[in-house]
Design a protein around this motif. Sequence first.
Motif, short mmCIF file in Angstrom:
data_model
loop_
_atom_site.label_atom_id
_atom_site.label_comp_id
_atom_site.label_asym_id
_atom_site.label_seq_id
_atom_site.Cartn_x
_atom_site.Cartn_y
_atom_site.Cartn_z
N PHE A 113 -8.45 -12.44 -0.36
CA PHE A 113 -10.08 -12.03 0.16
C PHE A 113 -11.10 -12.87 0.87
O PHE A 113 -11.63 -12.35 1.48
N ILE A 192 -6.09 -7.27 5.46
CA ILE A 192 -5.35 -7.50 4.37
C ILE A 192 -4.01 -8.29 4.29
O ILE A 192 -3.54 -9.19 3.96
N SER A 195 -4.17 -11.48 5.90
CA SER A 195 -4.43 -12.65 4.93
C SER A 195 -3.38 -13.02 4.29
O SER A 195 -3.12 -13.90 3.59
N VAL A 253 -6.87 -0.68 -0.51
CA VAL A 253 -6.52 -2.03 -0.65
C VAL A 253 -5.05 -2.14 -1.20
O VAL A 253 -4.72 -3.05 -0.74
N LEU A 257 -2.08 -4.42 -0.14
CA LEU A 257 -1.59 -5.65 -0.52
C LEU A 257 -0.19 -5.76 -1.01
O LEU A 257 0.54 -6.85 -0.77
N ALA A 348 -11.81 -5.68 -4.20
CA ALA A 348 -10.77 -4.52 -4.14
C ALA A 348 -11.41 -3.23 -5.01
O ALA A 348 -11.18 -2.28 -4.23
#
Length: 658
Positions: A113, A192, A195, A253, A257, A348
Amino acid sequence: MGKFEQDAKTLLDAVGGKENVTAVTHCATRMRFVLGDPKKADVKTIENIPAVKGTFTNAGQFQVIIGNDVPIFYNDFTAISGIEGVSKEAAKSAAKSNQNPVQRVMTMLAEIFTPIIPALIVGGLILGFRNVLEGVQMEWLGQKIIDGVKQVMPDGSPRYNTIVDVSTFWRGVNDFLWLPGEAIFQFLPVGITWSVSRKMGTSQILGIVLGICLVSSQLTNAYDYTKAVAEGTLKYWDFGYFSVARVGYQAQVIPALLAGLSLGYLERFWRKVVPEVISMIFVPFLSLIPALILAHTVLGPIGWTIGKWISAVVLAGLTGSLKWLFGLVFGALYAPFVITGLHHMTNAIDTQLMADTGGTGLWPMIALSNIAQGSAVFAYFFMKRHNERDAQVALPATVSAYLGVTEPALFGVNVKYVYPFVAGMIGSSLAGLVCVMLNVQANAIGIGGLPAILSINSKYFGAFLLTMAIAIAVPFILTFVFAKTGLFMKKEEVAEEVVTVAETTEAKTPAEIISPLTGQAKELSTATDPVFASGVMGQGILIDPSEGELVAPIDGVVSVLFPTKHAVGITGTNGVEMLMHIGMDTVTLEGKGFEAHVQQGDHIKAGDKLISFDINVIKEAGLVVETPVIITNHTDFPAEIIGDLPREVERGQAILKA
């Protein structure tokens, strides 16, 4: 005998001896230990070692701050201990053994994050500004004409309109700002998955493509999912034997992920299995397609459900019959979460709450906690304002906390002295209680300090101002009370004598220091590294360079040149000791993009070229280029900034006096 041999022996004993050291390495300013049993480290003894400027624990590493001389100290330490050092990345890997599963998950979330937080903050500010334009009502009386239209109520009474109702210009601005606001939050899964790929060291472009496949216009928008199910308009992929719903995951989120992690692990697996000669063809295909299938058949629905559960639990805490207790507890514990890194999980949760309910009641309490810790350190500054050393740390930390970055305040003052930290927790707890009882809601994540009001739903402005007043006043008053009564104070602080440096600096002539870089000069307290930001390493400024050339700021000798060329220390002819650290965590580049033009021990003049560096190489590695320019022996040579900050500076321009 080495310069720091005795200090190194003391440190080795204080960390629990050789048998307690799992790994040791160093960066440009500090020793980094991975200890078998961190509890064996005698922090008090370590911080009393003459060469040690402080200690810092983060992500399973026990860090001992040394300063410019850390390479020399490190050599003496390895010589007397017989412990062979390891790379920084190896130390990070070893540090995981000191983390429990929860800490490992939180560390992972932090690393995922952190790179996207700037976008979330910008999005929050945009939504906050649009919130003002669309939500704040203004009174227009009688026959007033706005944009050629009479603003008249039938009975002649005052008419209330928002800014966008009465101004074509601001209506256009509001519509335009919808574009970046939507890009940041609706397409959050792209950020996300990118990342996650970056964190796992896999192909970042594949992460971006996967994220786009989660928010494509071919899919039913997540915001329209419930309506599409009710109306029977949900889209499907029909495979004959079975069908798969075309569901988008805008602003979600956990699905992003899980999808990103599946892609990362698949790519790692196929890299080991597929021969290198054909890996460029098969690895991306065998990683992306299965990850995409998993995302839309298994991981997406599971992640959506988990996100809904988490959102529901937090929402119940914020709105249920025990919400007063939730506010008290969360308000008190958020600052300790920051210290442990657990606070990253709230990003999140906040994002999920916004996706599910259109707002979040958690973010206002986070902002209040930051304000409360800022008020506590401000009270400490007020009490110590005549002690130059304490004031130089506390005042920048106050400003930083009020603007949402609390690490300098926490690590530089509040946790160190305990009683300001407790005062901040109490103030934050009371503010959190009032916040949930008044049902304050934020439209989005924003800057987590005083500017947080821009992210608050306009109808709760008054309520949030009340909670801000509590978060400011209570910690400020309690810090004074605790200091007066000795409550929550360390014994050594109660007996502490104020040490002045006036006698040591009185006879010294101020030395003018020129800027070693061209770029934007800022307050040191804005540095992303809390050790630099807190001022514990020294006082000075932060420069965000626009050109990759570092020159000498003073006449003197190159006392330290780090092997990876990313940091250099200079001892001036008048005794001023300076450190310039190009970028943050740039030691991980292992010299890539850096070229030194001097050697350790060289005599140099102000303006002489020291290091050339490639800004693009640093940024492409996901690192920041901001460069602290600090006086490390600032107790003997207090730093005075020349001119106002922030501002643009040129190499050779006077920026400091010592």
